[in-house]
Design an enzyme around this catalytic site. Structure first.
Site, PDB file in Angstrom:
ATOM      1  N   SER A  48      -9.645   1.786   2.544  1.00 36.43           N
ATOM      2  CA  SER A  48      -8.667   2.557   1.810  1.00 36.43           C
ATOM      3  C   SER A  48      -7.676   1.698   1.035  1.00 36.43           C
ATOM      4  CB  SER A  48      -7.898   3.465   2.777  1.00 36.43           C
ATOM      5  OG  SER A  48      -7.158   2.707   3.713  1.00 36.43           O
ATOM      6  N   ILE A  70      -8.588   1.253  10.032  1.00 33.09           N
ATOM      7  CA  ILE A  70      -9.024   2.039  11.189  1.00 33.09           C
ATOM      8  C   ILE A  70     -10.534   2.269  11.142  1.00 33.09           C
ATOM      9  CG2 ILE A  70      -8.695   4.331  10.154  1.00 33.09           C
ATOM     10  CD1 ILE A  70      -7.427   5.210  12.865  1.00 33.09           C
ATOM     11  N   GLY A  71     -11.146   1.806  10.024  1.00 31.47           N
ATOM     12  CA  GLY A  71     -12.597   1.922   9.902  1.00 31.47           C
ATOM     13  C   GLY A  71     -13.176   0.898   8.934  1.00 31.47           C
ATOM     14  N   GLY A  72     -12.284   0.038   8.429  1.00 29.61           N
ATOM     15  CA  GLY A  72     -12.705  -0.977   7.472  1.00 29.61           C
ATOM     16  C   GLY A  72     -11.782  -1.082   6.282  1.00 29.61           C
ATOM     17  N   SER A  73     -10.597  -0.500   6.374  1.00 26.82           N
ATOM     18  CA  SER A  73      -9.744  -0.320   5.192  1.00 26.82           C
ATOM     19  C   SER A  73      -9.061  -1.582   4.684  1.00 26.82           C
ATOM     20  CB  SER A  73      -8.689   0.749   5.469  1.00 26.82           C
ATOM     21  OG  SER A  73      -9.294   2.009   5.563  1.00 26.82           O
ATOM     22  N   LYS A 102       0.834  -1.204   0.000  1.00 26.47           N
ATOM     23  CA  LYS A 102       0.000   0.000   0.000  1.00 26.47           C
ATOM     24  C   LYS A 102       0.872   1.259   0.000  1.00 26.47           C
ATOM     25  CE  LYS A 102      -3.968   1.807   2.630  1.00 26.47           C
ATOM     26  NZ  LYS A 102      -4.800   1.583   3.822  1.00 26.47           N
ATOM     27  N   ILE A 155      -6.496   8.718   3.124  1.00 23.71           N
ATOM     28  CA  ILE A 155      -6.581   7.296   3.546  1.00 23.71           C
ATOM     29  C   ILE A 155      -7.837   7.034   4.369  1.00 23.71           C
ATOM     30  CG2 ILE A 155      -5.073   5.344   4.060  1.00 23.71           C
ATOM     31  CD1 ILE A 155      -2.804   7.119   4.653  1.00 23.71           C
TER      32      ILE A 155
END
Length: 559
Positions: free
Chosen positions: A225, A246-249, A152, A200
């Site tokens: 992301s 951090i939220g679904g990345s 990434k 991101i």
């Protein structure tokens, strides 16, 4: 395919991206031109595909005529485990493997816009040295000897560009970050870096480099992301990549593209120097990392390699939990699995409900599992809290990055900032967020205990891969970041049907957000999108999570 290759390097795009100032656009064009100049013309896809791409582009690499039979076999018949074994046994050379994946990656990029950098020559040089070492010593460098790994964009890799989601901070890394150093020492071959979104912080990977397209339906998002990774792996231009979450990345894009993705509990896997300038959200929501790949055992291999290197000795934040993975702990018998069909705030779209019903029915047939319904808890409250916690430094922090170069603000950046204050909040407000977060975590832990389950299986998103610029509702991933529970998304045989074929079982939405999701379903065409599900365990029960995966693997016929 019987068509002439393109005369210039072109990347398919279906929906245009926002434009910045003329000066900014000139800088971006310069970067894109530099990328294109490195690609040999014989790797260009046919012009007919560029002009009229199929909705599903997964078959194009095979049909393009660019890859040899051996290169097709290398990229389609192996996972990381079997590739490492084949190279160690001298059935394949590291050079042949690096060449095959680098070629397939650049084909995938032209079809899905998944790369920020591509460095085939460097990869082949590295592979040559590995082949020579094996020939000379009869030994491999390590357990990943010759295995190609995609990276990434923001993760520092020596000699390549990294950026934390904004153009003004794009810089060439002088050294590897901790994880890349471990993987390199284990024998990995790096050959490309992959696209992430602005900041991101979207569940769609859209940036000034372009918009990543879903290989199964290019009118849909590949997620974010880590969307570049997910699209590349689904196209088999990579078999093993790395995401952050951090939220679904990790889980969002992996699910959108029908591959595996594992979000570890925080401080389980190494992230030292991933973001050298830090990320203010981590004052209250800790980012995690994990592999993205095509098989369950590749996730296991990735984690074992990292944790065998004892990264906690260099980074005291890490908690030194020995990795047992798929072959260590034995899952309880019967394994108690709680299914949650919705989170009490948003009912997922019909294909997701169908996948949940399929999985539940398979597991209920076996005496090895006790399947119950897991009652949802506090999703709306958790999502409201986490959206505020992401931006303690205020909206102005993002705006300053954009202003420095004339970079435009993308619509989804604006969306994620909706609950942010304009200016940085004081330490006392960050503390209040921490206290509320910890209260919620304790309440949820008690709720989990009351449900009497070992693991929970549920949706990973409100629907299949969404249409471009509509990744609004992160409920099913961000909730687990807020409580910091580990999760794996895994593929199912379910795919979204043609528009109009499926409908909701109930006509009553649970909330205005639920109503919005139904509107998006009515408007959208999700045909062909793969459906993944998510399995989660308690915080730091990552080994127990993998034991549960091993237990359900055969029943659900998982790769």
């Amino acid at each position: 395919m019987g068509s002439m290759p393109s005369t210039k390097f072109q990347v398919i795009q279906t929906v245009p991206v926002a434009k910045g100032t003329p000066e900014y656009e000139a800088q971006i064009q310069s970067v894109l031109d530099e990328f294109a100049a490195k690609v040999p013309k014989e790797f260009y896809i046919p012009q007919s595909v560029v002009d009229n791409p199929p909705k599903n582009v997964t078959a194009v690499p095979r049909e393009s005529g660019i890859l040899s039979e051996q290169e097709l076999e290398i990229t389609e018949k192996y996972d990381a485990v079997s590739l490492a074994e084949a190279i160690a046994a001298k059935k394949l050379t590291a050079v042949a493997v690096a060449t095959a994946f680098a070629k397939r990656a650049i084909i995938a990029h032209q079809l899905t816009c998944c790369l920020t950098e591509w460095f085939m020559d460097e990869a082949i040089e590295r592979a040559k040295s590995l082949d020579e070492y094996l020939e000379r010593t009869g030994k491999t460098v390590g357990p990943l000897h010759g295995v190609p790994i995609s990276v990434k964009e923001h993760m520092p890799l020596a000699g390549h560009y990294a950026a934390s989601g904004f153009f003004d901070v794009r810089n060439k890394s002088k050294t590897d970050c901790q994880m890349m150093a471990i993987l390199r020492n284990a024998g990995a071959v790096f050959y490309c870096k992959t696209i992430q979104p602005q900041g991101i912080m979207h569940l769609e990977s859209v940036s000034s480099y372009g918009r990543v397209l879903n290989p199964y339906n290019i009118n849909l998002s590949a997620g974010g992301s880590t969307g570049g990774e997910a699209a590349l792996i689904a196209m088999r231009g990579s078999i093993l990549g790395i995401g952050t979450d951090i939220g679904g990345s990790v889980r969002g894009p992996a699910g959108f593209c029908g591959i595996y993705g594992y979000k570890a509990t925080s401080y389980m896997l190494p992230q030292k120097d991933f973001l050298p300038d830090g990320f203010a959200a981590e004052l209250n929501v800790i980012c995690s990392t994990g592999p993205m790949c095509l098989t369950m055992r590749d996730m296991d291999l990735f984690c074992k390699v990292l944790l065998d290197a004892k990264p906690h000795l260099a980074d005291p934040k890490l908690i030194p939990i020995p990795w047992t993975g798929l072959n260590g702990l034995t899952a309880p018998s019967p394994l108690k699995i709680g299914f949650y069909m919705n989170d009490g705030a948003i009912v997922p779209q019909p294909p997701v409900a169908r996948a949940l019903e399929w999985a539940r029915a398979q597991l209920e047939k076996s005496p090895n599992f006790k399947v119950t319904t897991f009652e949802p808890y506090g999703a709306a409250r958790a999502i409201k809290n986490i959206r505020k916690a992401y931006w303690p430094d205020g909206r102005q922090a993002v705006e300053k990055h954009l202003a420095k170069t004339g970079e435009p603000m993308f619509s989804l950046t604006d969306w994620v900032l909706k609950d942010a204050t304009q200016d940085e909040i004081p330490a006392s407000a960050v503390l209040q967020q921490r206290l509320e977060r910890d209260r919620f975590r304790c309440e949820f832990a008690e709720h989990w205990t009351s449900q009497d389950v070992d693991v929970v299986i549920g949706p990973l998103f409100v629907g299949p891969a969404c249409e471009h610029d509509t990744a609004f509702h992160w409920n099913y991933t961000a909730f687990w970041n807020y409580v910091d529970y580990p999760g794996v998304v895994f593929p199912t045989p379910v795919k979204a049907e043609k528009k109009g074929v499926e409908s909701y079982a109930s006509e009553t939405p649970l909330s205005k957000e639920c109503e919005h999701v139904r509107e998006l379903w009515q408007k959208g065409d999700f045909e062909g999108a793969p459906i993944n599900l998510q399995i989660v365990a308690r915080k730091y029960h990552d080994n127990e999570l993998f034991a549960a995966l091993a237990a359900i693997k055969d029943v659900l016929q998982l790769p």
